[in-house]
Design an enzyme around this catalytic site. Structure first.
Site, PDB file in Angstrom:
ATOM      1  N   ASP A  11     -10.290   6.081  -3.469  1.00 28.24           N
ATOM      2  CA  ASP A  11      -9.620   5.301  -2.342  1.00 28.24           C
ATOM      3  C   ASP A  11      -9.115   6.595  -1.387  1.00 28.24           C
ATOM      4  OD1 ASP A  11      -8.282   4.610   0.318  1.00 28.24           O
ATOM      5  OD2 ASP A  11      -7.557   3.242  -1.126  1.00 28.24           O
ATOM      6  N   HIS A  41      -4.793   8.194   4.231  1.00 28.43           N
ATOM      7  CA  HIS A  41      -3.275   8.718   3.404  1.00 28.43           C
ATOM      8  C   HIS A  41      -3.754  10.608   3.384  1.00 28.43           C
ATOM      9  CE1 HIS A  41      -2.615   4.701   2.328  1.00 28.43           C
ATOM     10  NE2 HIS A  41      -4.526   4.298   2.699  1.00 28.43           N
ATOM     11  N   ILE A  59       0.492   8.193   4.787  1.00 27.57           N
ATOM     12  CA  ILE A  59       1.502   7.824   3.995  1.00 27.57           C
ATOM     13  C   ILE A  59       0.741   7.460   2.857  1.00 27.57           C
ATOM     14  CG2 ILE A  59       2.166   6.165   6.356  1.00 27.57           C
ATOM     15  CD1 ILE A  59       0.175   3.597   5.174  1.00 27.57           C
ATOM     16  N   GLY A  91      -0.999   1.887  -0.844  1.00 23.82           N
ATOM     17  CA  GLY A  91      -0.964   0.949  -0.933  1.00 23.82           C
ATOM     18  C   GLY A  91      -1.176   0.606  -2.874  1.00 23.82           C
TER      19      GLY A  91
END
Length: 260
Positions: free
Chosen positions: A164, A169, A184, A187
């Site tokens: 990902d 990120h 962040i 998820g």
């Protein structure tokens, strides 16, 4: 092994119970690793989609394990956008994506995935679609089991190597363009942490016992924080939610899992 390290396995390097996910001897795959398999990549960044990728949030994720995820295999996945729901001008849109994963040589059906994406800047296109029903809330009573996992400060940089590569990120500049002060955590990375917590605390760390798992993402998770997973036991499964201790904020909600 890289995926398992990215979602918190062997935080204690001497935990022998986790070594079958992080060490080549008797290696097993975490069942939640299926969310990284057969991905079409960060396709929403393609300008031809018309999606404002910087404003997309992962809303919900579900997975069903049909056969154990092998430690080594070639897999083929069939991905499709199943539906798009227009919430209206200024209210965004919901995009529902499905993926079926098969082992190439035998065509064994390994897993089915469902994802909901909230395209915050892309509503008002006069589209239709059918919203999915809201997931069940967790019980109001105290949880039966509580499991804390400290997320490594480098977790985003580790987890992205499982496939990902969304820059929010990893790159502080991309994160700020999306409205976040710092990069962040993924998820699906936080799903992996909670899934690992459920597996370890409620299913004896046995990957063969997990049949399905689904949840709703309710707030971003930051690397370095502590994810507390609360688990309510039920027949052939249970419910869960996850909270960041440092902020007392629920970040994963409406979690449901079932056993094989």
């Amino acid at each position: 092994m890289l995926y398992a390290l990215g979602v918190g396995c062997n935080e204690d390097p001497c935990d022998l119970d986790d070594l079958h996910f992080t060490y080549e001897e008797s290696l097993r795959a975490l069942p939640t690793m299926c969310v990284t398999l057969g991905t079409p990549g960060f396709w929403i960044k393609d300008p031809e989609t018309g999606i404002t990728w910087q404003k997309v949030l992962h809303g919900e994720q579900g997975l069903t394990i049909h056969n154990a995820i092998p430690a080594e295999a070639t897999v083929i996945a069939k991905n499709k956008v199943a539906d798009v729901v227009d919430k209206g001008e200024g209210r965004g849109a919901l995009m529902y994506v499905e993926r079926e994963i098969f082992e190439k040589q035998s065509n064994t059906h390994l897993a089915s995935l469902t994802s909901t994406y909230f395209c915050r800047a892309d509503g008002g296109f006069d589209g239709g679609g059918t919203p999915r029903p809201k997931p069940a809330s967790v019980p109001e009573r105290a949880a039966d089991i509580v499991k804390d996992v400290k997320i490594d400060k480098r977790a985003g940089l580790i987890y992205r190597l499982s496939g990902d590569y969304n820059p929010i990120h990893a790159d502080p500049r991309a994160a700020k363009s999306a409205g976040f002060d710092v990069p962040i955590f993924h998820g699906l990375g936080s799903l992996g942490v909670a899934g690992y917590a459920v597996l370890k605390a409620a299913l004896e760390n046995n990957p063969d016992r997990l049949r399905s798992l689904s949840l709703r993402f309710t707030a971003p998770v930051m690397p370095g924080e502590t994810l507390r997973t609360e688990i309510w036991l039920g027949e052939s499964g249970g419910q869960f939610r996850a909270t960041i201790l440092e902020r007392e904020r629920v970040v994963l909600d409406n979690g449901v899992y079932s056993e094989q």
